[in-house]
Design a protein around this motif. Structure first.
Motif, PDB file in Angstrom:
ATOM      1  N   ASP A  64       0.861  -1.183   0.000  1.00 36.19           N
ATOM      2  CA  ASP A  64       0.000   0.000   0.000  1.00 36.19           C
ATOM      3  C   ASP A  64       0.899   1.236   0.000  1.00 36.19           C
ATOM      4  O   ASP A  64       2.124   1.129   0.056  1.00 36.19           O
ATOM      5  CB  ASP A  64      -0.912  -0.008   1.221  1.00 36.19           C
ATOM      6  N   TRP A  65       0.279   2.420  -0.047  1.00 41.22           N
ATOM      7  CA  TRP A  65       1.058   3.649  -0.171  1.00 41.22           C
ATOM      8  C   TRP A  65       1.982   3.870   1.025  1.00 41.22           C
ATOM      9  O   TRP A  65       3.025   4.508   0.898  1.00 41.22           O
ATOM     10  CB  TRP A  65       0.122   4.843  -0.337  1.00 41.22           C
ATOM     11  N   ASP A  66       1.608   3.334   2.210  1.00 40.08           N
ATOM     12  CA  ASP A  66       2.427   3.562   3.399  1.00 40.08           C
ATOM     13  C   ASP A  66       3.208   2.331   3.840  1.00 40.08           C
ATOM     14  O   ASP A  66       3.749   2.296   4.945  1.00 40.08           O
ATOM     15  CB  ASP A  66       1.554   4.069   4.551  1.00 40.08           C
ATOM     16  N   THR A  67       3.288   1.313   2.982  1.00 38.63           N
ATOM     17  CA  THR A  67       4.052   0.107   3.313  1.00 38.63           C
ATOM     18  C   THR A  67       5.547   0.407   3.328  1.00 38.63           C
ATOM     19  O   THR A  67       6.057   1.066   2.412  1.00 38.63           O
ATOM     20  CB  THR A  67       3.775  -1.010   2.289  1.00 38.63           C
ATOM     21  N   CYS A  68       6.228  -0.063   4.348  1.00 35.38           N
ATOM     22  CA  CYS A  68       7.685   0.079   4.395  1.00 35.38           C
ATOM     23  C   CYS A  68       8.302  -1.036   3.560  1.00 35.38           C
ATOM     24  O   CYS A  68       8.453  -2.166   4.029  1.00 35.38           O
ATOM     25  CB  CYS A  68       8.196   0.022   5.835  1.00 35.38           C
ATOM     26  N   ALA A  70      11.308  -1.403   2.511  1.00 40.50           N
ATOM     27  CA  ALA A  70      12.659  -1.822   2.907  1.00 40.50           C
ATOM     28  C   ALA A  70      12.616  -3.022   3.833  1.00 40.50           C
ATOM     29  O   ALA A  70      13.597  -3.770   3.937  1.00 40.50           O
ATOM     30  CB  ALA A  70      13.384  -0.664   3.590  1.00 40.50           C
ATOM     31  N   GLU A  71      11.489  -3.244   4.501  1.00 39.95           N
ATOM     32  CA  GLU A  71      11.359  -4.349   5.444  1.00 39.95           C
ATOM     33  C   GLU A  71      10.953  -5.662   4.767  1.00 39.95           C
ATOM     34  O   GLU A  71      10.813  -6.680   5.447  1.00 39.95           O
ATOM     35  CB  GLU A  71      10.312  -4.012   6.505  1.00 39.95           C
ATOM     36  N   ARG A  72      10.803  -5.632   3.434  1.00 41.18           N
ATOM     37  CA  ARG A  72      10.330  -6.829   2.739  1.00 41.18           C
ATOM     38  C   ARG A  72      11.100  -7.063   1.436  1.00 41.18           C
ATOM     39  O   ARG A  72      10.557  -7.603   0.470  1.00 41.18           O
ATOM     40  CB  ARG A  72       8.832  -6.707   2.463  1.00 41.18           C
ATOM     41  N   ILE A  73      12.367  -6.681   1.402  1.00 40.22           N
ATOM     42  CA  ILE A  73      13.135  -6.855   0.174  1.00 40.22           C
ATOM     43  C   ILE A  73      13.434  -8.332  -0.067  1.00 40.22           C
ATOM     44  O   ILE A  73      13.427  -9.158   0.849  1.00 40.22           O
ATOM     45  CB  ILE A  73      14.455  -6.052   0.198  1.00 40.22           C
ATOM     46  N   HIS A  74      13.679  -8.638  -1.332  1.00 44.75           N
ATOM     47  CA  HIS A  74      14.151  -9.966  -1.691  1.00 44.75           C
ATOM     48  C   HIS A  74      15.606 -10.122  -1.239  1.00 44.75           C
ATOM     49  O   HIS A  74      16.283  -9.127  -0.934  1.00 44.75           O
ATOM     50  CB  HIS A  74      14.060 -10.173  -3.207  1.00 44.75           C
ATOM     51  N   LYS A  75      16.080 -11.330  -1.210  1.00 48.83           N
ATOM     52  CA  LYS A  75      17.479 -11.562  -0.848  1.00 48.83           C
ATOM     53  C   LYS A  75      18.375 -10.762  -1.792  1.00 48.83           C
ATOM     54  O   LYS A  75      18.283 -10.887  -3.012  1.00 48.83           O
ATOM     55  CB  LYS A  75      17.811 -13.045  -0.949  1.00 48.83           C
ATOM     56  N   PRO A  76      19.253  -9.908  -1.266  1.00 49.24           N
ATOM     57  CA  PRO A  76      20.050  -9.028  -2.132  1.00 49.24           C
ATOM     58  C   PRO A  76      20.935  -9.797  -3.116  1.00 49.24           C
ATOM     59  O   PRO A  76      21.569 -10.793  -2.759  1.00 49.24           O
ATOM     60  CB  PRO A  76      20.912  -8.246  -1.133  1.00 49.24           C
ATOM     61  N   GLU A  77      20.957  -9.299  -4.358  1.00 51.70           N
ATOM     62  CA  GLU A  77      21.793  -9.864  -5.404  1.00 51.70           C
ATOM     63  C   GLU A  77      22.833  -8.865  -5.903  1.00 51.70           C
ATOM     64  O   GLU A  77      23.658  -9.189  -6.748  1.00 51.70           O
ATOM     65  CB  GLU A  77      20.928 -10.330  -6.583  1.00 51.70           C
ATOM     66  N   HIS A  78      22.766  -7.631  -5.375  1.00 51.31           N
ATOM     67  CA  HIS A  78      23.725  -6.600  -5.737  1.00 51.31           C
ATOM     68  C   HIS A  78      23.809  -5.618  -4.568  1.00 51.31           C
ATOM     69  O   HIS A  78      22.941  -5.613  -3.683  1.00 51.31           O
ATOM     70  CB  HIS A  78      23.313  -5.898  -7.041  1.00 51.31           C
ATOM     71  N   MET A 118       8.536   9.931   5.031  1.00 53.07           N
ATOM     72  CA  MET A 118       9.030   9.695   6.382  1.00 53.07           C
ATOM     73  C   MET A 118      10.383   8.992   6.318  1.00 53.07           C
ATOM     74  O   MET A 118      10.680   8.274   5.356  1.00 53.07           O
ATOM     75  CB  MET A 118       8.035   8.854   7.174  1.00 53.07           C
ATOM     76  N   LEU A 119      11.190   9.175   7.354  1.00 56.83           N
ATOM     77  CA  LEU A 119      12.566   8.668   7.336  1.00 56.83           C
ATOM     78  C   LEU A 119      12.751   7.305   7.978  1.00 56.83           C
ATOM     79  O   LEU A 119      13.726   6.600   7.705  1.00 56.83           O
ATOM     80  CB  LEU A 119      13.497   9.673   8.028  1.00 56.83           C
ATOM     81  N   GLU A 120      11.815   6.875   8.854  1.00 51.52           N
ATOM     82  CA  GLU A 120      12.092   5.709   9.695  1.00 51.52           C
ATOM     83  C   GLU A 120      12.108   4.376   8.948  1.00 51.52           C
ATOM     84  O   GLU A 120      12.645   3.389   9.468  1.00 51.52           O
ATOM     85  CB  GLU A 120      11.097   5.628  10.855  1.00 51.52           C
ATOM     86  N   CYS A 121      11.540   4.314   7.768  1.00 54.45           N
ATOM     87  CA  CYS A 121      11.559   3.047   7.035  1.00 54.45           C
ATOM     88  C   CYS A 121      12.966   2.661   6.592  1.00 54.45           C
ATOM     89  O   CYS A 121      13.398   1.538   6.794  1.00 54.45           O
ATOM     90  CB  CYS A 121      10.631   3.123   5.823  1.00 54.45           C
ATOM     91  N   ARG A 122      13.707   3.612   6.020  1.00 57.45           N
ATOM     92  CA  ARG A 122      15.013   3.295   5.430  1.00 57.45           C
ATOM     93  C   ARG A 122      16.202   3.784   6.249  1.00 57.45           C
ATOM     94  O   ARG A 122      17.316   3.305   6.039  1.00 57.45           O
ATOM     95  CB  ARG A 122      15.098   3.876   4.013  1.00 57.45           C
ATOM     96  N   TYR A 144      19.931   1.707   6.361  1.00 58.19           N
ATOM     97  CA  TYR A 144      19.754   1.230   7.741  1.00 58.19           C
ATOM     98  C   TYR A 144      18.594   0.254   7.910  1.00 58.19           C
ATOM     99  O   TYR A 144      18.718  -0.748   8.633  1.00 58.19           O
ATOM    100  CB  TYR A 144      19.537   2.438   8.663  1.00 58.19           C
ATOM    101  N   GLY A 145      17.454   0.493   7.245  1.00 52.58           N
ATOM    102  CA  GLY A 145      16.255  -0.298   7.520  1.00 52.58           C
ATOM    103  C   GLY A 145      16.013  -1.492   6.623  1.00 52.58           C
ATOM    104  O   GLY A 145      15.007  -2.193   6.792  1.00 52.58           O
ATOM    105  N   TYR A 146      16.904  -1.785   5.713  1.00 56.27           N
ATOM    106  CA  TYR A 146      16.664  -2.879   4.771  1.00 56.27           C
ATOM    107  C   TYR A 146      16.882  -4.254   5.418  1.00 56.27           C
ATOM    108  O   TYR A 146      17.929  -4.508   6.017  1.00 56.27           O
ATOM    109  CB  TYR A 146      17.591  -2.752   3.560  1.00 56.27           C
ATOM    110  N   THR A 147      15.894  -5.135   5.249  1.00 51.84           N
ATOM    111  CA  THR A 147      16.028  -6.503   5.738  1.00 51.84           C
ATOM    112  C   THR A 147      15.252  -7.442   4.828  1.00 51.84           C
ATOM    113  O   THR A 147      14.167  -7.103   4.347  1.00 51.84           O
ATOM    114  CB  THR A 147      15.524  -6.635   7.183  1.00 51.84           C
TER     115      THR A 147
END
Length: 335
Positions: A64-68, A70-78, A118-122, A144-147
């Protein structure tokens, strides 16, 4: 009376014939005037728009428009983080023809390149980005917030400190590249301020920039810089609604000239002349058409070989991509 009846019968037959062939002629005209089969086909590969540079992708389900995100990224490939100069440079090096970036107004009235209000997501900070000066924002860690595992690990913490750029810095880093600037608010003041910054640029540089976003800032920007290619929800409506009504004639409404259209691939086939006739008409009107995957939801792009199969045959227009590193190598002219 007999002669009169004969004349009446002949007139009746003529009228009945007209009722058949006039609609038939109109149908043939509409088909010929809008069929891509009869249009001169274009050659070459699609043009590639890299959304936020080379970024970490995430699961779109339930966003949704306010979903964070950064908290739901795929496993990083780069190692790249969206909206940073390294990510944009990597996207261009991978084969992007155009890079999209987001801008937010800061407390000291500068344009920071960052997606969220807002700043707190990332980042490690909290609150609105417009409550911070650019000097403050430069100290933050945008990774900071990526997981990718629900908060068990944060693979980019400590790697994004100081990477939030100013729009000025992006323009200086890529002076000859195509950029699409996304104004993330509906404040007309931001359109005026952005116009004040962009109108100082040489004309040839402006021709390689385009802007989209909220109706009010885009309208204010367009009033200040009429030749700049822009797009908003309202400008899309002003172009497409009359085109749907009269486009079968080949007429292109004035609102469709020197603008930009982001078309979902599930909706585009309903437009008169799609794809080749429509694209040719928009090209002649100075308008860029960017095809987005799906129904126009949250930044869904053509990010896999299966997605590319959705494109019309021999399509060489613009397409929206979230993984330029995956898609460009699949196309001959982007490697």
């Amino acid at each position: 009376m007999t002669g009169l009846k004969k004349i009446q019968r002949l007139m009746g037959k003529t009228i009945r014939r007209k009722r058949v062939w006039i609609p038939l002629v109109i149908l043939v005209f509409v088909y010929v005037n809008n069929s891509s089969l009869l249009a001169k086909p274009k050659t070459g590969d699609p043009y590639l728009l890299a959304h936020r540079g080379l970024a970490q992708t995430f699961d779109l389900e339930g966003v949704d428009w306010d979903t964070c995100t950064a908290e739901r990224i795929h496993k990083p490939e780069h190692p790249y983080l969206e909206n940073t100069i390294p990510s944009m440079r990597a996207a261009f090096e991978a084969g992007a023809d155009l890079v999209e970036l987001d801008v937010q107004l800061t407390k000291d009235n500068r344009f920071a390149v960052f997606h969220d209000h807002m700043l707190e997501c990332r980042t490690e900070a909290r609150g609105k980005i417009r409550d911070y000066t650019m000097a403050d924002l430069k100290k933050l860690d945008v990774g900071y917030g990526y997981t990718a595992d629900g908060g068990k690990t944060y693979p980019f913490r400590g790697k994004g400190t100081g990477l939030m750029p100013l729009l000025d810095e992006v323009l200086q880093a890529f002076p000859d590249r195509e950029l699409l600037i996304h104004v993330k608010s509906d404040d007309p003041k931001e359109g005026v301020m952005l116009a004040g910054q962009l109108e100082k640029l040489p004309r040839d540089r402006l021709q390689r920039l385009s802007v989209y976003g909220g109706d009010q800032p885009v309208k204010a920007l367009k009033e200040r810089i009429p030749d700049l290619r822009t797009m908003s929800r309202e400008s899309m409506k002003q172009c497409l609604l009359p085109y749907i009504a009269v486009g079968w004639t080949g007429y292109v409404p004035s609102a469709c000239k020197n603008t930009q259209l982001h078309l979902p691939d599930r909706i585009a086939p309903w437009l008169w002349g799609w794809p080749n006739r429509f694209l040719n008409r928009m090209d002649q009107a100075g308008t860029r058409v960017i095809l987005v995957k799906g129904s126009g939801g949250f930044s869904d792009g053509f990010d896999s070989p299966e997605d590319l199969k959705r494109l019309p045959d021999n399509y060489n227009g613009w397409i929206w991509i979230n993984r330029i590193d995956r898609i460009a190598p699949l196309l001959d002219n982007h490697n």
